[in-house]
Enzyme design. Structure first.
Site, PDB file in Angstrom:
ATOM      1  N   LYS B  83       0.852  -1.201   0.000  1.00  0.00           N
ATOM      2  CA  LYS B  83       0.000   0.000   0.000  1.00  0.00           C
ATOM      3  C   LYS B  83       0.882   1.243   0.000  1.00  0.00           C
ATOM      4  O   LYS B  83       1.904   1.267   0.711  1.00  0.00           O
ATOM      5  CB  LYS B  83      -0.893  -0.041   1.248  1.00  0.00           C
ATOM      6  CG  LYS B  83      -1.917   1.071   1.365  1.00  0.00           C
ATOM      7  CD  LYS B  83      -2.820   0.817   2.584  1.00  0.00           C
ATOM      8  CE  LYS B  83      -3.902   1.884   2.724  1.00  0.00           C
ATOM      9  NZ  LYS B  83      -4.817   1.607   3.854  1.00  0.00           N
ATOM     10  N   SER B 161      -9.639   1.500   2.858  1.00  0.00           N
ATOM     11  CA  SER B 161      -8.778   2.356   2.063  1.00  0.00           C
ATOM     12  C   SER B 161      -7.645   1.597   1.362  1.00  0.00           C
ATOM     13  O   SER B 161      -6.974   2.186   0.516  1.00  0.00           O
ATOM     14  CB  SER B 161      -8.173   3.441   2.960  1.00  0.00           C
ATOM     15  OG  SER B 161      -7.309   2.885   3.925  1.00  0.00           O
ATOM     16  N   SER B 185     -10.124  -0.897   6.978  1.00  0.00           N
ATOM     17  CA  SER B 185      -9.458  -0.683   5.689  1.00  0.00           C
ATOM     18  C   SER B 185      -8.722  -1.896   5.132  1.00  0.00           C
ATOM     19  O   SER B 185      -8.269  -1.863   3.991  1.00  0.00           O
ATOM     20  CB  SER B 185      -8.496   0.506   5.788  1.00  0.00           C
ATOM     21  OG  SER B 185      -9.237   1.690   5.896  1.00  0.00           O
TER      22      SER B 185
END
Lengths: 71, 475
Positions: B83, B161, B185
């Site tokens: 990420k 996210s 997330s």
């Protein structure tokens, strides 16, 4: 820890999980559009959260969930 | 030897066995995944930055080691994505946000460094919701790379996210990815994309080099093809780090063979989650999954969450901490460069939260922890739908949901387990458990702190009896 659940309490619970952005119902049906309206809406939401939290009985001995550690 | 299509959907263990057997080299594998990530990543808005050059250098080193029969472990030569909230030297780390588009760090995040020591190969940084969505956001497009697109249906969101991590693993662009969770997330994109996601106990994995959103709630964890893969990756990234004062000083060893017998364990669930809170079309999949868990021989009991204001607590704590993290961004006015207007407003409003209100929230959070300690005296694992149904449409605002006319079920069940589990710092495992209209749905398991092995053993057994985690999207 038994507390009576009010309709408002339920509504407040269902709104937030800020990050995952749940698809749960919003408090209002007409979404704010302008930056000012959005800021006001965010403030209202924060106030609603705090109102819910302020109703929660909290004995003096309950400390925050993190503690200072001398190092 | 050429890398065939099946390899893109193989597990870490399978890939490692093929590398050791010299069915292909680490270089061939890495090039194949880099090609695929660069070619298909943009289709899902999953790729933030390719690390092809560094990856190829690392792969050559791994091949040299394998030639000398120097085997390092299951991650040696396995490509992965991270990420874009994690710092990696050699390229920008954007946090998914325009104001940080040119940000470059000189050193790697601890988890990237640990994976490098395990000889895993970073192929690319993966997209995310801007600033991990700390201010709240209204549209999936709240990201520098655009909306996270779901590989199962390109008109749907991949979740957030950790959007790119979810879609990249699902589409076979990387064998595994790192995501992060403050409140949902990892679990949300894992559920929406049909991958297995593990949210570790707070403090088990270092966040040094990761963007902070909430110091007291941020966690980093793996998103993989199976529960077993999650165990392998967690073992590599867990452990104390003096650079992260939040680390608990505990290591993690994935050891399914030492797990307690299922017959000695107790599962808690709430019927209302499956009968009322879940979307009607998804209920059969959730009920079927519960039936599989029942068949393991564990005691299964009904339970509900302690009655506490989880949503307002989570929102207040993340808002106060997140706005403090990004105070300079907000006061400088650069916050207005963010893509999502609701996120801008949320961050600004967070700066107005008073210290007394933040402290009240953190004190009530102590009670949340106490109540979960009591709950886990008699229960080992909680099980509930990870999300109530399938991924939303890309065009749908995320803050407008179900009909206000529909009556709420009489009991809360485990409905708020995402914010509650995050407040208490509990580990969670998300397992794909079926499909509705061609899109995945998932079940989640939550356990007491540092009980990851128990969750993973349940997950592994479930995945030995089902094949939902083996399904491939129409890439």
């Amino acid at each position: 820890m038994a507390h009576k659940i009010t309709r408002r309490g339920w509504a407040a619970r269902l709104t937030t999980s800020a990050l995952a952005t749940s698809t749960l119902a919003a408090q209002t049906t007409t979404a704010p559009e302008t930056a000012e309206e959005l800021l006001e809406a965010a403030r209202r939401q924060a106030r609603r959260n705090l109102e819910t939290l302020s109703k929660f009985p909290l004995p003096m001995a309950v400390e925050p969930s993190y503690r200072f550690e001398a190092a | 030897m050429a890398v065939d299509d099946a390899v893109f959907f193989a597990t870490i263990t399978e890939l490692n066995a093929k590398l050791r057997a010299k069915q292909f080299s680490a270089l061939e594998l890495t090039k194949a995944f880099c090609d695929r990530l660069e070619r298909l990543g943009p289709r899902y808005n999953a790729l933030a930055l390719s690390f092809r050059e560094q990856a190829i250098r690392q792969a050559k080193d791994v091949d040299d080691e394998i030639k000398r029969e120097r085997f390092r472990g299951p991650l040696q030569g396995i490509p992965y994505g991270a990420k874009d909230l994690l710092a990696a030297a050699g390229g920008p780390t954007t946090w998914g946000a325009k104001p940080y588009a040119g940000q470059v760090f000189k050193e790697d995040a601890t988890v990237i460094g640990k994976l490098e020591k395990s000889k895993a190969i970073l192929c690319g940084k993966l997209s995310m919701v801007e600033l991990a969505g700390g201010g709240g956001y209204r549209f999936p497009a709240a990201s520098l790379q655009g909306p996270g697109i779901n590989p199962w249906d390109r008109s749907r969101w991949s979740g957030g996210s950790s959007s790119g991590s979810g879609s990249a693993v699902a589409a076979g662009l990387v064998p595994f990815a790192l995501g992060s969770e403050t409140s949902g997330s990892i679990l949300t994109p894992a559920a929406f994309c049909g991958v297995t996601g593990l949210r570790p106990t707070y403090g088990l994995v270092s966040r040094h080099g990761a963007m902070a959103l909430s110091w007291t709630m941020d966690k980093i964890g793996p998103m993989c093809r199976s529960a077993e893969d999650c165990g392998i990756v967690l073992q590599a990234i867990a452990g104390k780090d003096t650079e992260d004062p939040g680390t608990a000083g505990k290591s993690f060893y994935y050891a399914p063979r030492f797990a307690r017998s299922f017959a000695d364990l107790t599962i808690g669930y709430a019927p209302v989650d499956f009968e009322s809170w879940a979307d009607e079309t998804a209920r059969p999949a959730f009920v079927q999954a519960l039936g599989v868990f029942r068949s393991f021989g564990s005691k299964v009991v009904e339970i509900a969450l302690p009655d506490l204001p989880y949503g307002p607590l989570t929102s207040t704590i993340i808002s106060a901490e997140g706005s403090s993290v990004f105070e300079e961004l907000i006061t400088s006015g650069k916050v207005n460069e963010l893509a999502d207007a609701k996120q801008i407003a949320g961050l600004k409003a967070g700066l107005e939260i008073l210290a007394k209100d933040y402290l009240r929230a953190m004190r009530i959070r102590s009670i949340v922890q106490q109540e979960f300690r009591k709950l886990f005296v008699n229960i080992d694992v909680l099980i509930t739908p990870a999300r109530s149904g399938i991924a939303s449409k890309l065009s749908d605002p995320l803050d407008r949901g179900g009909s206000p006319a529909s009556p709420a079920p009489a009991s809360r069940g485990l409905r708020d387990l995402i914010p509650a589990g995050n407040l208490a710092g509990l580990p969670a495992l998300c397992l794909p458990c079926g499909f509705v209209d061609g899109l995945p749905v998932a079940i989640s398991l939550v356990g007491r702190p540092f009980s990851e092995n128990t969750l993973l053993v349940y997950g592994r057994e479930y995945q030995q009896r089902t094949d939902w985690h083996r399904r491939r999207p129409p890439v």
